[in-house]
Scaffold this motif. Sequence first.
Motif, PDB file in Angstrom:
ATOM      1  N   MET A   1       0.830  -1.211   0.000  1.00 57.52           N
ATOM      2  CA  MET A   1       0.000   0.000   0.000  1.00 57.52           C
ATOM      3  C   MET A   1       0.867   1.264   0.000  1.00 57.52           C
ATOM      4  N   ALA A   2       1.934   1.261   0.819  1.00 55.74           N
ATOM      5  CA  ALA A   2       2.816   2.430   0.887  1.00 55.74           C
ATOM      6  C   ALA A   2       3.481   2.684  -0.456  1.00 55.74           C
ATOM      7  N   ALA A   3       3.899   1.603  -1.131  1.00 55.84           N
ATOM      8  CA  ALA A   3       4.543   1.758  -2.441  1.00 55.84           C
ATOM      9  C   ALA A   3       3.565   2.325  -3.459  1.00 55.84           C
ATOM     10  N   LEU A   4       2.319   1.887  -3.401  1.00 54.73           N
ATOM     11  CA  LEU A   4       1.300   2.407  -4.311  1.00 54.73           C
ATOM     12  C   LEU A   4       1.068   3.904  -4.082  1.00 54.73           C
ATOM     13  N   LYS A   5       0.976   4.297  -2.818  1.00 57.27           N
ATOM     14  CA  LYS A   5       0.784   5.709  -2.502  1.00 57.27           C
ATOM     15  C   LYS A   5       1.960   6.546  -2.980  1.00 57.27           C
ATOM     16  N   MET A   6       3.182   6.026  -2.790  1.00 55.98           N
ATOM     17  CA  MET A   6       4.372   6.750  -3.248  1.00 55.98           C
ATOM     18  C   MET A   6       4.355   6.905  -4.760  1.00 55.98           C
ATOM     19  N   LEU A   7       4.017   5.819  -5.480  1.00 55.22           N
ATOM     20  CA  LEU A   7       3.944   5.887  -6.941  1.00 55.22           C
ATOM     21  C   LEU A   7       2.905   6.906  -7.376  1.00 55.22           C
ATOM     22  N   HIS A   8       1.759   6.899  -6.730  1.00 53.85           N
ATOM     23  CA  HIS A   8       0.682   7.825  -7.090  1.00 53.85           C
ATOM     24  C   HIS A   8       1.117   9.273  -6.873  1.00 53.85           C
ATOM     25  N   LEU A   9       1.809   9.537  -5.779  1.00 52.92           N
ATOM     26  CA  LEU A   9       2.303  10.890  -5.507  1.00 52.92           C
ATOM     27  C   LEU A   9       3.383  11.307  -6.492  1.00 52.92           C
ATOM     28  N   LEU A  10       4.284  10.382  -6.825  1.00 48.94           N
ATOM     29  CA  LEU A  10       5.342  10.693  -7.776  1.00 48.94           C
ATOM     30  C   LEU A  10       4.769  10.994  -9.159  1.00 48.94           C
ATOM     31  N   CYS A  11       3.677  10.326  -9.506  1.00 48.33           N
ATOM     32  CA  CYS A  11       3.021  10.616 -10.783  1.00 48.33           C
ATOM     33  C   CYS A  11       2.573  12.078 -10.830  1.00 48.33           C
TER      34      CYS A  11
ATOM     35  N   LEU B   1      -5.293   1.579  -5.673  1.00 47.64           N
ATOM     36  CA  LEU B   1      -5.448   2.149  -4.336  1.00 47.64           C
ATOM     37  C   LEU B   1      -6.910   2.159  -3.890  1.00 47.64           C
ATOM     38  N   ALA B   2      -7.819   2.478  -4.828  1.00 45.26           N
ATOM     39  CA  ALA B   2      -9.242   2.515  -4.485  1.00 45.26           C
ATOM     40  C   ALA B   2      -9.734   1.132  -4.066  1.00 45.26           C
ATOM     41  N   VAL B   3      -9.230   0.105  -4.747  1.00 39.76           N
ATOM     42  CA  VAL B   3      -9.615  -1.261  -4.393  1.00 39.76           C
ATOM     43  C   VAL B   3      -8.971  -1.673  -3.070  1.00 39.76           C
ATOM     44  N   ALA B   4      -7.667  -1.376  -2.942  1.00 37.61           N
ATOM     45  CA  ALA B   4      -6.956  -1.766  -1.721  1.00 37.61           C
ATOM     46  C   ALA B   4      -7.492  -1.045  -0.490  1.00 37.61           C
ATOM     47  N   SER B   5      -8.033   0.160  -0.688  1.00 45.95           N
ATOM     48  CA  SER B   5      -8.573   0.928   0.439  1.00 45.95           C
ATOM     49  C   SER B   5     -10.007   0.569   0.756  1.00 45.95           C
ATOM     50  N   GLY B   6     -10.613  -0.273  -0.073  1.00 46.43           N
ATOM     51  CA  GLY B   6     -11.964  -0.733   0.204  1.00 46.43           C
ATOM     52  C   GLY B   6     -13.073   0.109  -0.379  1.00 46.43           C
ATOM     53  N   PHE B   7     -12.755   1.074  -1.238  1.00 40.14           N
ATOM     54  CA  PHE B   7     -13.799   1.902  -1.824  1.00 40.14           C
ATOM     55  C   PHE B   7     -14.466   1.212  -3.012  1.00 40.14           C
ATOM     56  N   LEU B   8     -13.678   0.431  -3.753  1.00 38.85           N
ATOM     57  CA  LEU B   8     -14.210  -0.326  -4.876  1.00 38.85           C
ATOM     58  C   LEU B   8     -14.039  -1.811  -4.600  1.00 38.85           C
ATOM     59  N   SER B   9     -15.050  -2.568  -4.963  1.00 43.31           N
ATOM     60  CA  SER B   9     -14.978  -4.016  -4.782  1.00 43.31           C
ATOM     61  C   SER B   9     -14.775  -4.660  -6.150  1.00 43.31           C
ATOM     62  N   LEU B  10     -13.524  -4.950  -6.478  1.00 45.07           N
ATOM     63  CA  LEU B  10     -13.191  -5.582  -7.749  1.00 45.07           C
ATOM     64  C   LEU B  10     -12.302  -6.785  -7.488  1.00 45.07           C
ATOM     65  N   PRO B  11     -12.442  -7.826  -8.287  1.00 49.88           N
ATOM     66  CA  PRO B  11     -11.565  -8.989  -8.113  1.00 49.88           C
ATOM     67  C   PRO B  11     -10.142  -8.655  -8.519  1.00 49.88           C
ATOM     68  N   LEU B  12      -9.222  -9.467  -8.047  1.00 50.87           N
ATOM     69  CA  LEU B  12      -7.810  -9.258  -8.367  1.00 50.87           C
ATOM     70  C   LEU B  12      -7.583  -9.269  -9.871  1.00 50.87           C
ATOM     71  N   ALA B  13      -8.339 -10.109 -10.583  1.00 51.01           N
ATOM     72  CA  ALA B  13      -8.184 -10.190 -12.042  1.00 51.01           C
ATOM     73  C   ALA B  13      -8.477  -8.848 -12.711  1.00 51.01           C
ATOM     74  N   ALA B  14      -9.454  -8.103 -12.173  1.00 50.86           N
ATOM     75  CA  ALA B  14      -9.797  -6.802 -12.747  1.00 50.86           C
ATOM     76  C   ALA B  14      -8.668  -5.794 -12.521  1.00 50.86           C
ATOM     77  N   VAL B  15      -8.046  -5.846 -11.352  1.00 56.51           N
ATOM     78  CA  VAL B  15      -6.922  -4.953 -11.066  1.00 56.51           C
ATOM     79  C   VAL B  15      -5.741  -5.277 -11.980  1.00 56.51           C
ATOM     80  N   VAL B  16      -5.475  -6.576 -12.145  1.00 57.53           N
ATOM     81  CA  VAL B  16      -4.384  -7.002 -13.036  1.00 57.53           C
ATOM     82  C   VAL B  16      -4.676  -6.569 -14.471  1.00 57.53           C
ATOM     83  N   ALA B  17      -5.935  -6.709 -14.887  1.00 63.41           N
ATOM     84  CA  ALA B  17      -6.327  -6.300 -16.235  1.00 63.41           C
ATOM     85  C   ALA B  17      -6.138  -4.794 -16.423  1.00 63.41           C
TER      86      ALA B  17
END
Length: 216
Positions: free
Chosen positions: A1-11, A67-83
């Motif tokens: 989660m921390a790495a995702l947040k860092m990537l999002h901020l760096l973007c 991040l939205a999925v990992a934070s619980g705001f969106l309910s999507l399967p792992l396959a959707a995130v990978v896609a």
Amino acid sequence: MAALKMLHLLCFVYWLGGDLGTFYSAGLVVRRDLSPEARVTAARIMAATDLAPRVVMPLTVASGLHLAVASGFLSLPLAAVVAAWGLCAAWLAMVLVLHHHPGKAMLVRVDFVWRVVLVAGLLLVALMGYTQAWVQPAPWLALKLAAFAGTVFCGLMIRVRVRPFGPAFAQLMQGVASEAVNNDIARSLGAARPWVVGIWALLLLAAFIGLHGITS
């Protein structure tokens, strides 16, 4: 989660920083007191710095969705995130191909249509954020998505406005700095300027909303 947040901020950092560099370089391109060679060099710098926002845009979408999925705001399967990551990787590849081979007209059209679809999709998902369609209705996140969709729309408008720049720049590269060439360059870049400022404003708004949302 921390790495995702860092990537999002760096973007965000590289997007805004790249846009500022592009904007400054564009100011040098329109200066008629500079030699054609100097203006061509400035245009090449402008194209190079513009690559950063183009690269981080797909990464912003993928990391934001994850991040939205990992934070619980969106309910999507792992396959959707990978896609989603796979789709954004393909988008990133298209960006890089167009940067190094800008003459691919068909790919340019595909990229343009894809961004139109993306704007519509992001606005639809943002609208769902005000309903029970999300696991946790999050108006702040929905507003952030709408702001991001706005940045993509502004980018599309910039493309429309700078169309006369390409032919004029080609003549400038050949050493032609006639009044007509100078006017086309200045007019096209000037017409794009309000949309560039719009991107900055929407990026800052999205960043503010995101920081407010995760700390509230």
